[in-house]
Design an enzyme around this catalytic site. Structure first.
Site, PDB file in Angstrom:
ATOM      1  N   THR A 147       0.806  -1.223   0.000  1.00 29.82           N
ATOM      2  CA  THR A 147       0.000   0.000   0.000  1.00 29.82           C
ATOM      3  C   THR A 147       0.837   1.271   0.000  1.00 29.82           C
ATOM      4  OG1 THR A 147      -1.406   1.323   1.478  1.00 29.82           O
ATOM      5  CG2 THR A 147      -0.173  -0.420   2.512  1.00 29.82           C
ATOM      6  N   GLU A 149       0.295   3.572   1.885  1.00 30.45           N
ATOM      7  CA  GLU A 149       0.432   3.993   3.286  1.00 30.45           C
ATOM      8  C   GLU A 149       1.844   3.723   3.807  1.00 30.45           C
ATOM      9  OE1 GLU A 149      -1.647   5.517   5.684  1.00 30.45           O
ATOM     10  OE2 GLU A 149      -2.790   6.042   3.902  1.00 30.45           O
ATOM     11  N   TYR A 171      -1.468   0.407  10.893  1.00 28.34           N
ATOM     12  CA  TYR A 171      -1.737  -0.277   9.609  1.00 28.34           C
ATOM     13  C   TYR A 171      -0.507  -0.203   8.718  1.00 28.34           C
ATOM     14  CZ  TYR A 171      -3.664  -0.791   4.845  1.00 28.34           C
ATOM     15  OH  TYR A 171      -3.891  -1.159   3.533  1.00 28.34           O
ATOM     16  N   LYS A 175       1.798  -3.365   7.414  1.00 29.61           N
ATOM     17  CA  LYS A 175       2.004  -3.607   5.979  1.00 29.61           C
ATOM     18  C   LYS A 175       3.488  -3.506   5.606  1.00 29.61           C
ATOM     19  CE  LYS A 175      -2.209  -4.240   4.107  1.00 29.61           C
ATOM     20  NZ  LYS A 175      -2.568  -5.297   3.147  1.00 29.61           N
TER      21      LYS A 175
HETATM   22  P1  NAP Z   1     -11.579  -4.367   2.215  1.00 24.99           P
HETATM   23  O1  NAP Z   1     -12.738  -4.035   1.341  1.00 24.99           O
HETATM   24  O2  NAP Z   1     -11.539  -3.833   3.596  1.00 24.99           O
HETATM   25  O3  NAP Z   1     -11.490  -5.973   2.271  1.00 24.99           O
HETATM   26  C1  NAP Z   1     -10.670  -6.614   3.203  1.00 24.99           C
HETATM   27  C2  NAP Z   1     -10.925  -8.099   3.112  1.00 24.99           C
HETATM   28  O4  NAP Z   1     -10.100  -8.762   4.073  1.00 24.99           O
HETATM   29  C3  NAP Z   1     -12.378  -8.519   3.440  1.00 24.99           C
HETATM   30  O5  NAP Z   1     -12.741  -9.575   2.595  1.00 24.99           O
HETATM   31  C4  NAP Z   1     -12.255  -9.014   4.869  1.00 24.99           C
HETATM   32  O6  NAP Z   1     -13.255  -9.932   5.230  1.00 24.99           O
HETATM   33  C5  NAP Z   1     -10.902  -9.689   4.800  1.00 24.99           C
HETATM   34  N1  NAP Z   1     -10.311  -9.936   6.111  1.00 24.99           N
HETATM   35  C6  NAP Z   1     -10.229  -9.096   7.173  1.00 24.99           C
HETATM   36  N2  NAP Z   1      -9.629  -9.711   8.200  1.00 24.99           N
HETATM   37  C7  NAP Z   1      -9.318 -10.966   7.788  1.00 24.99           C
HETATM   38  C8  NAP Z   1      -8.729 -12.089   8.408  1.00 24.99           C
HETATM   39  N3  NAP Z   1      -8.359 -12.061   9.698  1.00 24.99           N
HETATM   40  N4  NAP Z   1      -8.570 -13.224   7.688  1.00 24.99           N
HETATM   41  C9  NAP Z   1      -8.978 -13.282   6.389  1.00 24.99           C
HETATM   42  N5  NAP Z   1      -9.565 -12.260   5.757  1.00 24.99           N
HETATM   43  C10 NAP Z   1      -9.738 -11.110   6.459  1.00 24.99           C
HETATM   44  O7  NAP Z   1     -10.204  -3.961   1.511  1.00 24.99           O
HETATM   45  P2  NAP Z   1      -9.905  -3.636  -0.033  1.00 24.99           P
HETATM   46  O8  NAP Z   1     -10.106  -2.188  -0.248  1.00 24.99           O
HETATM   47  O9  NAP Z   1     -10.582  -4.616  -0.883  1.00 24.99           O
HETATM   48  O10 NAP Z   1      -8.329  -3.854  -0.070  1.00 24.99           O
HETATM   49  C11 NAP Z   1      -7.786  -5.137  -0.372  1.00 24.99           C
HETATM   50  C12 NAP Z   1      -6.364  -5.207   0.160  1.00 24.99           C
HETATM   51  O11 NAP Z   1      -5.572  -4.183  -0.453  1.00 24.99           O
HETATM   52  C13 NAP Z   1      -6.224  -4.999   1.660  1.00 24.99           C
HETATM   53  O12 NAP Z   1      -5.145  -5.802   2.114  1.00 24.99           O
HETATM   54  C14 NAP Z   1      -5.867  -3.535   1.787  1.00 24.99           C
HETATM   55  O13 NAP Z   1      -5.162  -3.289   2.979  1.00 24.99           O
HETATM   56  C15 NAP Z   1      -5.004  -3.349   0.548  1.00 24.99           C
HETATM   57  N6  NAP Z   1      -4.984  -2.015  -0.047  1.00 24.99           N
HETATM   58  C16 NAP Z   1      -6.144  -1.363  -0.322  1.00 24.99           C
HETATM   59  C17 NAP Z   1      -6.102  -0.125  -0.928  1.00 24.99           C
HETATM   60  C18 NAP Z   1      -7.371   0.623  -1.280  1.00 24.99           C
HETATM   61  O14 NAP Z   1      -7.291   1.832  -1.541  1.00 24.99           O
HETATM   62  N7  NAP Z   1      -8.503  -0.035  -1.362  1.00 24.99           N
HETATM   63  C19 NAP Z   1      -4.861   0.461  -1.256  1.00 24.99           C
HETATM   64  C20 NAP Z   1      -3.699  -0.262  -0.991  1.00 24.99           C
HETATM   65  C21 NAP Z   1      -3.767  -1.507  -0.393  1.00 24.99           C
HETATM   66  P3  NAP Z   1     -14.711  -9.434   5.789  1.00 24.99           P
HETATM   67  O15 NAP Z   1     -15.505  -9.057   4.559  1.00 24.99           O
HETATM   68  O16 NAP Z   1     -15.227 -10.629   6.489  1.00 24.99           O
HETATM   69  O17 NAP Z   1     -14.463  -8.255   6.676  1.00 24.99           O
HETATM   70  P1  GDP Z   2      -6.744   6.035   3.778  1.00 29.10           P
HETATM   71  O1  GDP Z   2      -5.964   6.896   2.838  1.00 29.10           O
HETATM   72  O2  GDP Z   2      -6.492   4.584   3.584  1.00 29.10           O
HETATM   73  O3  GDP Z   2      -6.622   6.431   5.198  1.00 29.10           O
HETATM   74  O4  GDP Z   2      -8.275   6.194   3.291  1.00 29.10           O
HETATM   75  P2  GDP Z   2      -9.517   6.991   3.930  1.00 29.10           P
HETATM   76  O5  GDP Z   2     -10.539   7.086   2.862  1.00 29.10           O
HETATM   77  O6  GDP Z   2      -9.945   6.376   5.216  1.00 29.10           O
HETATM   78  O7  GDP Z   2      -8.933   8.450   4.264  1.00 29.10           O
HETATM   79  C1  GDP Z   2      -8.377   9.275   3.262  1.00 29.10           C
HETATM   80  C2  GDP Z   2      -8.111  10.648   3.855  1.00 29.10           C
HETATM   81  O8  GDP Z   2      -9.370  11.287   4.111  1.00 29.10           O
HETATM   82  C3  GDP Z   2      -7.372  10.620   5.195  1.00 29.10           C
HETATM   83  O9  GDP Z   2      -6.347  11.591   5.153  1.00 29.10           O
HETATM   84  C4  GDP Z   2      -8.416  11.016   6.209  1.00 29.10           C
HETATM   85  O10 GDP Z   2      -7.918  11.736   7.345  1.00 29.10           O
HETATM   86  C5  GDP Z   2      -9.296  11.928   5.367  1.00 29.10           C
HETATM   87  N1  GDP Z   2     -10.658  12.081   5.911  1.00 29.10           N
HETATM   88  C6  GDP Z   2     -11.299  13.262   6.141  1.00 29.10           C
HETATM   89  N2  GDP Z   2     -12.502  13.034   6.669  1.00 29.10           N
HETATM   90  C7  GDP Z   2     -12.658  11.689   6.776  1.00 29.10           C
HETATM   91  C8  GDP Z   2     -13.709  10.858   7.251  1.00 29.10           C
HETATM   92  O11 GDP Z   2     -14.752  11.316   7.691  1.00 29.10           O
HETATM   93  N3  GDP Z   2     -13.502   9.504   7.170  1.00 29.10           N
HETATM   94  C9  GDP Z   2     -12.338   8.964   6.654  1.00 29.10           C
HETATM   95  N4  GDP Z   2     -12.227   7.633   6.593  1.00 29.10           N
HETATM   96  N5  GDP Z   2     -11.308   9.738   6.228  1.00 29.10           N
HETATM   97  C10 GDP Z   2     -11.475  11.087   6.292  1.00 29.10           C
END
Ligand code: NAP
Ligand code: GDP
Length: 364
Positions: A147, A149, A171, A175
């Site tokens: 990520t 992050e 987090y 990661k």
């Molecule tokens: P998400 O919607 O939060 O999905 C997370 C998944 O992980 C869900 O299926 C969840 O299951 C499962 N999970 C949570 N705890 C677990 C455990 N203990 N054992 C097995 N599975 C578990 O996340 P996403 O946005 O699809 O992201 C997918 C991956 O990419 C994650 O690793 C995230 O950290 C990473 N990532 C995301 C972004 C982004 O912007 N979306 C960017 C960079 C990296 P439940 O449905 O049961 O909760």
């Molecule tokens: P992140 O980049 O994985 O932390 O994704 P988020 O969508 O949770 O947050 C993106 C940015 O939006 C972060 O800098 C947060 O501080 C900002 N932010 C501002 N208001 C909110 C809020 O109400 N909820 C969340 N989740 N983020 C917020």
């Protein structure tokens, strides 16, 4: 070039994918993509007291897919349970594993830091060791969901594969361990493990508490007269937002490369939370003007004067990531990847989808 390599791989290797996190945003899009490519897809789901499969229900309830012989199977499992991981890998014998499972919310990770480490960091080493225990370290390819992050308090802009990491949350730290243990196992045991360093990606399936989806849900409700206003935290945070559908395509392409890689995937385009709010309201033909500063700032609808957005410090984080911008030139030099969505079409997709959702079910 990568396309050619991909089809080569496809013809010479059985396409059996195991996805952790299949019930999440990315897992659901990736499962669709892999099924469309003829993969046998297996997903790990967690036991929960209520249904957690809404994003993939259409895949196992689709009679057409069943008729076409598409193979889609779900298995109970958890990244905190090593034995189940060994049993699943032994039974499924995947050719590709996509580790998308995680406690993925940055703010929540400050409250659940130990749990986040257990799933997002130790969970990865459990999975890697399960692959080795099953004697599959030479036959399996593994994708790790790394990520942006990791860059946290950024030390250079834009961020590339060469930019030093500086995580800003539990987090990010979990990661970081995952990134490095993947690299260590790759080099120590000659395993095909790739880290996709993905910048934020969103969609109508994004979790409701991430800022983009929170905004598009609230704007949709305002459009339908189901809500008057909503609260946000830091409006000035800037992100490089892409669409999850485009990003799962990049994950798959990365896995088809002959050599495993650590690759940034991003759009290179940066917008603030404030701009995401403005763009979402623009989708429903309303203009937002900002007044005041810091915690007293409000977003007012220009035509009616109604306050639609307020700032609430409860949404601030103990440490903030202010700015992320990726440079994915390296990935683009290795395979052909061009996002279909830009910022405007991403916002449109999310707002329109939430309007449809709440029109039919205001309590969704
Ligand atoms: P998400 O919607 O939060 O999905 C997370 C998944 O992980 C869900 O299926 C969840 O299951 C499962 N999970 C949570 N705890 C677990 C455990 N203990 N054992 C097995 N599975 C578990 O996340 P996403 O946005 O699809 O992201 C997918 C991956 O990419 C994650 O690793 C995230 O950290 C990473 N990532 C995301 C972004 C982004 O912007 N979306 C960017 C960079 C990296 P439940 O449905 O049961 O909760
Ligand atoms: P992140 O980049 O994985 O932390 O994704 P988020 O969508 O949770 O947050 C993106 C940015 O939006 C972060 O800098 C947060 O501080 C900002 N932010 C501002 N208001 C909110 C809020 O109400 N909820 C969340 N989740 N983020 C917020």
């Amino acid at each position: 070039m990568a396309e050619a390599m991909a089809s080569e791989n496809q013809s010479s290797r059985p396409n059996v994918a195991l996805i952790s996190g299949i019930t999440g945003q990315d897992g659901s899009y990736l499962a669709e993509l892999l099924l469309s490519k003829g993969y046998e897809v297996h997903g790990i789901i967690r036991r929960s007291s209520s249904f957690n499969t809404s994003r993939i229900r259409h895949l196992y309830e689709d009679p057409l897919a069943f008729k076409q012989g598409k193979s889609f199977q779900l298995h109970y499992g958890d990244l905190t349970d090593s034995t189940c991981l060994v049993k699943l890998i032994h039974k499924i014998k995947p050719s590709e594993i996509y580790n998308l499972g995680a406690q993925s919310h940055v703010k929540v990770s400050f409250d659940l830091s130990e749990y986040t480490a257990d799933v997002d960091a130790v969970g990865v080493v459990r999975l890697l060791d399960a692959v080795r225990t099953c004697g599959m370290d030479k036959s399996v390819r593994l994708y790790q969901a790394s990520t942006s992050e990791l860059y946290g308090k950024v030390v250079e802009t834009p961020q590339t594969e060469a930019t030093p990491f500086y995580p800003q949350s539990p987090y990010g730290c979990a990661k970081l361990y995952a990134f490095w243990i993947c690299k260590v196992y790759r080099e120590a045991y000659n395993m095909h493990i790739s880290n996709g360093i993905l910048f934020n990606h969103e969609s109508p399936r994004r979790g409701e508490t991430f800022v983009t989806r929170k905004i598009t849900r609230c704007v949709a409700k305002i459009h339908l007269d189901q809500m008057e206003s909503f609260e946000l935290g830091n409006l000035d945070a800037k992100r490089d937002w892409g669409h999850a559908k485009d990003y799962v395509e990049a994950m798959w392409k990365m896995m088809q490369l002959d050599e495993p890689q650590d690759l940034v995937i991003s759009t290179g385009e940066v917008h603030s939370v404030r701009e995401f709010v403005e763009a979402s309201f623009a989708e429903i033909d309303r203009k937002i003007v900002w007044e005041g500063s810091a915690e007293s700032e409000v977003g007012r609808e220009a035509d009616t004067g109604i306050v639609r957005v307020r700032v609430n410090p409860k949404f601030y984080r103990p440490a903030e990531v202010e700015f992320l911008q990726g440079d994915c030139s390296k990935a683009k030099s290795l395979f052909d990847w061009k996002p279909k969505f830009d910022f405007k079409s991403l916002v449109k997709d999310m707002v329109q989808s939430d309007i449809e959702l709440f029109r039919h079910n205001p309590n969704a």
